[in-house]
Design a protein around this motif. Structure first.
Motif, PDB file in Angstrom:
ATOM      1  N   LEU A  69      82.436  -1.767 -26.409  1.00  0.00           N
ATOM      2  CA  LEU A  69      81.872  -0.078 -26.703  1.00  0.00           C
ATOM      3  C   LEU A  69      81.165   0.251 -25.077  1.00  0.00           C
ATOM      4  O   LEU A  69      81.053  -0.404 -24.275  1.00  0.00           O
ATOM      5  N   PRO A  70      81.385   1.546 -24.983  1.00  0.00           N
ATOM      6  CA  PRO A  70      80.708   1.963 -23.781  1.00  0.00           C
ATOM      7  C   PRO A  70      79.374   1.648 -23.364  1.00  0.00           C
ATOM      8  O   PRO A  70      78.606   1.576 -24.357  1.00  0.00           O
ATOM      9  N   PRO A  71      78.888   2.075 -22.185  1.00  0.00           N
ATOM     10  CA  PRO A  71      77.538   1.814 -21.880  1.00  0.00           C
ATOM     11  C   PRO A  71      76.715   3.139 -22.385  1.00  0.00           C
ATOM     12  O   PRO A  71      77.386   4.051 -22.858  1.00  0.00           O
ATOM     13  N   ASP A  72      75.518   3.172 -22.437  1.00  0.00           N
ATOM     14  CA  ASP A  72      74.810   4.268 -22.829  1.00  0.00           C
ATOM     15  C   ASP A  72      73.784   4.538 -21.885  1.00  0.00           C
ATOM     16  O   ASP A  72      72.507   4.493 -22.287  1.00  0.00           O
ATOM     17  N   ALA A  73      74.133   4.579 -20.506  1.00  0.00           N
ATOM     18  CA  ALA A  73      72.988   4.589 -19.510  1.00  0.00           C
ATOM     19  C   ALA A  73      73.244   5.854 -18.602  1.00  0.00           C
ATOM     20  O   ALA A  73      72.689   5.790 -17.588  1.00  0.00           O
ATOM     21  N   SER A  74      73.940   6.789 -18.868  1.00  0.00           N
ATOM     22  CA  SER A  74      74.181   7.927 -17.874  1.00  0.00           C
ATOM     23  C   SER A  74      73.100   8.476 -17.660  1.00  0.00           C
ATOM     24  O   SER A  74      73.111   9.028 -16.468  1.00  0.00           O
ATOM     25  N   ALA A  75      72.135   8.809 -18.602  1.00  0.00           N
ATOM     26  CA  ALA A  75      70.969   9.399 -18.123  1.00  0.00           C
ATOM     27  C   ALA A  75      70.049   8.715 -16.955  1.00  0.00           C
ATOM     28  O   ALA A  75      69.364   9.511 -16.008  1.00  0.00           O
ATOM     29  N   ALA A  76      70.237   7.522 -17.127  1.00  0.00           N
ATOM     30  CA  ALA A  76      69.514   6.765 -16.255  1.00  0.00           C
ATOM     31  C   ALA A  76      69.963   6.841 -14.666  1.00  0.00           C
ATOM     32  O   ALA A  76      69.423   6.599 -13.735  1.00  0.00           O
ATOM     33  N   GLN A  77      71.240   7.623 -14.546  1.00  0.00           N
ATOM     34  CA  GLN A  77      71.852   7.560 -13.235  1.00  0.00           C
ATOM     35  C   GLN A  77      71.474   9.067 -12.792  1.00  0.00           C
ATOM     36  O   GLN A  77      71.927   9.349 -11.639  1.00  0.00           O
ATOM     37  N   ASP A  78      70.773   9.843 -13.347  1.00  0.00           N
ATOM     38  CA  ASP A  78      70.566  11.076 -12.823  1.00  0.00           C
ATOM     39  C   ASP A  78      69.944  11.348 -11.748  1.00  0.00           C
ATOM     40  O   ASP A  78      70.211  12.088 -10.910  1.00  0.00           O
ATOM     41  N   GLY A  79      69.125  10.241 -11.567  1.00  0.00           N
ATOM     42  CA  GLY A  79      68.402  10.278 -10.054  1.00  0.00           C
ATOM     43  C   GLY A  79      69.138   9.781  -8.914  1.00  0.00           C
ATOM     44  O   GLY A  79      68.739   9.511  -7.891  1.00  0.00           O
ATOM     45  N   LEU A  80      70.639   9.365  -9.179  1.00  0.00           N
ATOM     46  CA  LEU A  80      71.321   8.970  -8.114  1.00  0.00           C
ATOM     47  C   LEU A  80      71.379   9.926  -7.069  1.00  0.00           C
ATOM     48  O   LEU A  80      71.411  11.073  -7.266  1.00  0.00           O
ATOM     49  N   ASP A  81      71.368   9.414  -5.638  1.00  0.00           N
ATOM     50  CA  ASP A  81      71.247  10.393  -4.584  1.00  0.00           C
ATOM     51  C   ASP A  81      72.690  10.880  -4.285  1.00  0.00           C
ATOM     52  O   ASP A  81      73.637  10.539  -3.426  1.00  0.00           O
TER      53      ASP A  81
END
Lengths: 325, 354
Positions: free
Chosen positions: B17-29
């Motif tokens: 199954l895919p990860p479910d972490a995309s929101a956690a990367q919103d802060g990427l520079d």
């Protein structure tokens, strides 16, 4: 003018081109510090340094891939495949990538690279280190294929191969490495696609390549004592093929023999025989005769290998029989 | 027997199954303008591939096709991060990688249609897209070899001190062929400026990569054998890909040698046109369709305050561009038969004898 061995001529030719053009690189297994397992690259590492003479792992695909990618981006590499039998482990890159890239991209890329390789039998090395594979290569559109038989031709054809913008498979005959010949001083540049008449004659045309050229000449000497005057042509370049020189001779003598080290089926002589049948059939006085290794792997024992490779005696017998028809 | 090779019914292997972490990367520079550019790139690749699929279905494109639908974030992220003169090596699944270097849609579509105005005049086809002027040094259709060829371009750049980096894309299946291992060792030994990008879409062709590979992560778990760090990323998050690409390109450009990146992703469809992809377990396809790179990125942009209307405008612009490219491609004439006999050799012709 110097007497050079065939093996020394290989490094002489490479050195000439590397000194002339800094884009020329040399890569392969044991070709640097060790000077090559056949010593065909001796002295080049010392002369040109490790940036231009690169010792590689035993990774034939990586070697030819590196040569190809470099050729596409401005270098003019010479890669060594130690024994031509080893082409079988990297044939994908030769046949599917190197040979076809210019065509598939509609001419967007050049492929100025040379793959040099020790080819052929007579050294008692058995079925995996003795093959003559020129016919594998000439079956693939996009590859140029040369096999020099003299030290002078080695230097000149190496220069021509390096200066070609097409990929050239440069087959060195392992059985000739120790042979010697005169090589003039100074720059030597030959031409791809030119056969050489080694001995003029009027009764029969014998075409040969690599180690077989000397055997054909030996046979011609014996036959001359019987009054049979044989023309021996060193084909030198299978692609491009100098059909004009070959057909002119065949039409004049009316008899064609090929002396091929490869196993029987689809050897290089079969294509030339086909061309001769198409284009000078009415000039022929007898059926075309191919003198080849039988369709077997090469045996190792000296007595067996000698029995199956085309020999002076076999050439003499076959030509004598043909001429008497 | 290891868990990864457990026996099971065909198509019934454990779901990935895919990860479910995309929101956690919103802060990427990643700069807002870059994020919007990435969105445009995703739209271009998605809409182009859909059009390519439609043209196949209309039987205007012959032969086979391998689409990047669902996998666009990898080529989009790298395309945005690469320098103009860097080199790309792609596979038979190479439409997206070619377009992401700035090659026009029309010549690529025309090539698929076999027209004279195709990128290679109709002589290469879908699996061999090449545009040297854009640094796309080829799409290679027999897996493995092109990793070795990529090394050669990297070697050349190293010798010429040009600062160019070579990026080589391939699939998970490629990690099991010998040339992969030859190429990785070779690149590491000579510290070549090359970035190897494994697009792990979980399926070799029709077979689950886990079923036929000795390690769970086909690329990342092999990296240590070549003295390289294991890098495994979310290949459906274009921001993550963009940042990872930037780091690897910088490392290579500064003389730090090669990288091997495993980007985990998923094909929306089968391996090729002939494959409906039925071997994939129920639920897995649906989960990955929901974790689609365009959905992920669009949701992030909206969370970060970009107006939906702006994104819709980009989508509409791209749709127009795809329509125009389709027309241009379709209007191309068929190649002259004479062109089949050109460019075998450097003299432009096909003569092998005098």
């Amino acid at each position: 003018m110097a007497q050079l061995s065939y093996r020394e001529a290989v490094s002489r030719g490479i050195a000439q081109e590397m000194a002339r053009d800094e884009r020329v690189m040399l890569i392969g297994e044991d070709i640097g510090g060790a000077g090559g397992v056949f010593k065909t690259t001796a002295g080049l590492f010392e002369q040109f340094g490790r940036t231009r003479v690169v010792d590689t792992p035993i990774s034939e695909q990586a070697i030819l891939g590196a040569a190809m990618g470099a050729a596409m981006t401005g270098l003019r590499p010479i890669a060594e495949i130690m024994f031509s039998d080893f082409f079988a482990v990297c044939w994908d890159i030769v046949v599917n990538e190197i040979a076809k890239m210019r065509y598939m991209t509609n001419g967007q890329v050049k492929m100025p690279l040379v793959i040099k390789s020790g080819n052929g039998g007579s050294l008692r090395m058995g079925a995996q280190h003795s093959q003559s594979i020129e016919n594998w290569a000439m079956a693939v559109p996009g590859l140029k294929v040369v096999t020099p038989s003299t030290p002078l031709d080695v230097v000149g054809l190496m220069a021509a191969a390096v200066r070609s913008d097409d990929p050239v498979l440069f087959f060195e005959h392992k059985g000739l490495y120790a042979s010697k010949g005169e090589v003039p001083d100074g720059e030597i540049v030959d031409e791809l696609g030119k056969a050489a008449i080694r001995r003029p004659g009027k009764d029969a045309t014998v075409l040969a390549l690599g180690l077989m050229v000397g055997r054909a000449l030996g046979a011609a000497e014996e036959l001359a004592r019987e009054g049979i005057d044989v023309e021996v042509i060193d084909v030198r370049s299978l692609v491009p093929l100098d059909t004009q020189t070959l057909l002119t001779s065949i039409s004049r003598t009316g008899r064609l023999f090929t002396v091929e080290e490869n196993p029987r089926l689809l050897g290089w002589g079969a294509e030339i025989a086909s061309i001769a049948a198409d284009e000078c059939f009415w000039d022929l006085d007898m059926p075309i005769r191919r003198i080849t290794t039988p369709h077997i792997p090469l045996p190792s024992a000296d007595s067996l290998e000698d029995a199956v490779l085309p020999s002076v005696d076999r050439i003499v017998q076959d030509v004598r029989k043909g001429v008497s028809l | 027997m290891s868990a990864t090779r457990a026996e099971h019914e065909y198509g019934a292997h454990p779901m990935v199954l895919p990860p479910d972490a995309s929101a956690a990367q919103d802060g990427l520079d990643v700069a807002p303008a870059v994020r919007l550019d990435l969105y445009r790139r995703l739209e271009e690749l998605r809409q182009f591939e859909k059009r390519a699929y439609d043209l196949f279905m209309q039987q205007l494109v012959k032969g086979t096709s391998h689409l990047s639908l669902g996998m666009e974030a990898i080529s989009a992220g790298f395309g945005a991060a690469m320098r103009k003169d860097d080199y790309t090596f792609a596979t038979y699944r190479g439409h997206a990688h070619t377009l992401s270097r700035g090659v026009g849609m029309a010549p690529v579509l025309a090539e698929l249609l076999g027209r004279a105005n195709g990128l290679m005049g109709g002589k290469g086809g879908s699996m061999h897209l090449t545009s040297v002027e854009h640094g796309v040094l080829g799409s290679y259709a027999i897996i493995g070899a092109h990793l070795c060829v990529a090394n050669g371009a990297a070697w050349s750049a190293q010798v010429r001190r040009s600062g160019q980096v070579t990026v080589c894309f391939f699939g998970d299946g490629t990690t099991n062929i010998g040339a992969f291992h030859e190429a990785l060792n070779y690149a590491a030994v000579y510290s070549l400026p090359v970035v190897f990008v494994c697009e792990n879409n979980l399926y070799m062709e029709y077979t689950s990569i886990a079923d036929i590979t000795a390690v769970p992560s086909p690329a990342a778990d092999r990296a240590a054998a070549y003295g390289l760090p294991a890098i495994k990323i979310d290949g459906n998050d274009v921001d993550v890909v963009y940042r990872t690409a930037g780091d690897a390109l910088e490392l290579a450009r500064s003389g730090g040698g090669p990288s091997l990146i495993e980007a985990v992703t998923y094909r929306h469809g089968g391996h090729s046109r002939a494959d409906p992809g039925k071997y994939r377990p129920a639920g897995e396809v649906e989960a990955w369709m929901a974790y689609d790179p365009l959905t992920v990125h669009r949701a992030r942009l909206i969370r970060l305050g970009v107006a939906e209307s702006e994104l819709d405008g980009i989508r509409a612009d791209v749709a127009r561009a795809v329509d125009e490219a389709t027309e241009e491609a379709k209007n191309g004439r068929l190649p002259d038969v004479e062109s089949a006999f050109t460019d075998v050799w450097a003299d432009g012709g096909s003569q092998w004898r005098n």
